[in-house]
Write a protein that holds these residues in place. Sequence first.
Motif, PDB file in Angstrom:
ATOM      1  N   ALA A  59     178.180 -12.275  32.201  1.00 40.99           N
ATOM      2  CA  ALA A  59     178.554 -10.925  32.459  1.00 40.99           C
ATOM      3  C   ALA A  59     179.788 -10.473  31.723  1.00 40.99           C
ATOM      4  CB  ALA A  59     178.600 -10.726  33.953  1.00 40.99           C
ATOM      5  N   ALA A  60     181.025 -11.508  31.825  1.00 43.59           N
ATOM      6  CA  ALA A  60     182.115 -11.142  31.158  1.00 43.59           C
ATOM      7  C   ALA A  60     181.996 -11.004  29.507  1.00 43.59           C
ATOM      8  CB  ALA A  60     182.929 -12.131  31.398  1.00 43.59           C
ATOM      9  N   LEU A 130     184.455 -10.377  36.234  1.00 41.11           N
ATOM     10  CA  LEU A 130     182.961 -10.658  35.901  1.00 41.11           C
ATOM     11  C   LEU A 130     182.972 -12.217  35.944  1.00 41.11           C
ATOM     12  CD1 LEU A 130     181.693  -7.632  33.990  1.00 41.11           C
ATOM     13  CD2 LEU A 130     181.570  -8.041  36.386  1.00 41.11           C
ATOM     14  N   ARG A 132     182.459 -15.953  37.161  1.00 38.90           N
ATOM     15  CA  ARG A 132     181.989 -16.416  38.162  1.00 38.90           C
ATOM     16  C   ARG A 132     182.494 -17.898  38.145  1.00 38.90           C
ATOM     17  NH1 ARG A 132     182.664 -12.168  39.624  1.00 38.90           N
ATOM     18  NH2 ARG A 132     181.138 -10.558  40.149  1.00 38.90           N
TER      19      ARG A 132
END
Length: 734
Positions: A59-60, A130, A132
């Motif tokens: 996501a990043a 974002l 994780r």
Amino acid sequence: MTGTLDPVVGKPIDRVDGNAKTTGGARFTAEYPYPNLAHAALVHSTIARGRIVSVDTTAATAVPGVIAVLTHHNAPPMKPASKASRLNLSTLVSGTSVNFLNTDQVHWNGQPVAVVVAESGEAARAAARLVRVGYRPSESVVDFATAQRDAKPQPGNALMPSGAKKGDAEAALAAAAVSVDLRFTTPPLNHNAIEPHATTAAWDGDRLTVHETTQSIDWLRSHLALRFAVPRANIRIVAPYVGGGFGGKGSVWPGTLLAVLAARATGRPVRLSLTREAVYRTVGGRTPSVQRVALGADSNGKLSALVHTSVSYVGRVGGTGEPVTSQSRHLYAADTMLLRQDIVEMDLIPNTFMRAPGEAIGTFGLEAAVDELAYRLGLDPIELRMRNEPAVSPVDGHKFSHRLLREVYALGADRFGWANRSPRPGSMRDGRWLVGMGVATAYHPAMRFTADVTVRLSADGSVLVRCGFHEMGMGAATAQAQIAADALGVPFEAVRVAYGDSDLPAAPMAGGSIQTATAAGSVLAASEKLKRRLRSLARRHGTDGVHHAETLVRAGLPAIEAAVGSGTRLGRLASQARLMSTIMRDRRWARAACGAQFCEVRVDPDTGEVRVTRWTGVFDIGRVVNPKTAASQMRGGIVMGIGMALAEETLVDPRTGRIMNPGLAGYHLPVHADIPPIDVAFLDDPDPTMPLGIVGAGEVSITGVAAAVANAVHHATGRRIHDLPITLDKVMSA
């Protein structure tokens, strides 16, 4: 030169950098433009100890503008930090021993575990949220209250003794006619400089330029050379303006290393500006402490026993023992003494220097206990101190190089109006407010290191002083220009000082209140060399008694220069030898800045609200180079001390080790309305063992402040507060 000029040392000269700072012309670390500049943000661990088992950056990396997400899977290698060595003081600059992004291990809650690099700071921070990370936690020690039982004696060294013993203090305490035996606590504290930590790093092949919020230019340069395996000469550190340091910018913290690492990995200049929260997560602060102070005396107040012990913490991967009992070695002529400092290792961010480390919190315990003993003896608190004023240092018998505490107290009592104080607690009122007056001794040891300096005189009469010292708001460049002007007999306006750059001759860390005296010693020595050469030229060219510049004109020289020290390998070794020799030679003296802090408070008897309404601080800091900038430093330190006394406290979750108030929304600092006018005065009496008689300012100003506030609260209410900060609930329940 012909004629004489009025000396400028001792005059309240305006700061040479004042115009640049007040008009916005001063450029700070996060303001340097670079083409193709990228921005970085940190991802922080959420456990105190363990290993990383997974990292999901999907996501990043999808965030528009993201260039790279660096983790321990893809980050370039770094060399590990050197072990600390007193023979090479630059090794002491490492904030922690962690090799960031070169390991999957986590050592504290908040440790950086990834770095996001993006086209903008906003994109980098958004992407960092974002990332994780999965962990396998290990058992950790994060609760200081329970960890104290495992404390062990703190190792000592030549620069920072950890304890002392003279006679049997416990036996003398038990036999004393009058005694106190008190327990004090101080909380963790965090740095909140007006300029948060920032780094701008740019690689050009194997050459590196770093713009940095540092108070340790030369040692940072050595550290980066080691960590990134490049020659020291290939690294330039630029830090002409630093918006406050107070010790928090004296060590190398992960933000600096990871900005340089990110620049190397991406091939682009990278800026990493820490948010306030990130400063708390990645930069050490002051350790909490538990202190026992026990005093025994005869009925006349002569001390027969002084016991001062402490427990504080260091991080498992770094940190420095807090010299809590430092001032107790020197302040009172007790017949017997027992001083001990214990430490416990914890899985928290390593602690670090914070203005007057040791003495800032140690004077709280000692000076509050002295105040309590005075009440039990029925003596004025100043009189008790004067009855126990030592002739030599009580522990080792060393002579004081300069000690004028009696004069400091006499002047302070007069300026403050101490004689108007009613001695009985709770006896003074202003309407519904209880009024209290308190006093405490300020104390900070004085040292000097060595600095390299060049002084250049040009044929137009101008002087250039070059030294890579630090300007963090204390007026360092102004003071050194004053010193050089007097040493060479030129107008102050003719002197320019270049500083804040590793391309300049090296200076030590700006810490321990050593910078002014250290740089002054080298400026004076270089100026003497220059004058000797001028005299030689004058004899050869028949210009004795004329202006310096005329001598150079007749000699056909555009300028001449003199230097102390050199940046060559042999020169650095010689500087190290000079430093060790200076430290060993100075050990024969007990040398310190000292002062008296006088405080008036008003306390609301219904709510416990405490208001500081008046303050006088009188200090003996040796020769005062610039009373305007020195007084400003003192007021700043007193404000910082009032914050420590009444407001500041870092809250650490005892289950997770996570800081719960990482920022100014939850970490309370004093504001303008909390601070009264602060009267500051100096004795201005030179110490004959120091360059130009300078002892050192700044740090001494925070010492004694918390005790003076606590003592004033006791005088107002009859309630002795043993635990900082002094909050409403403690006043009401004491």
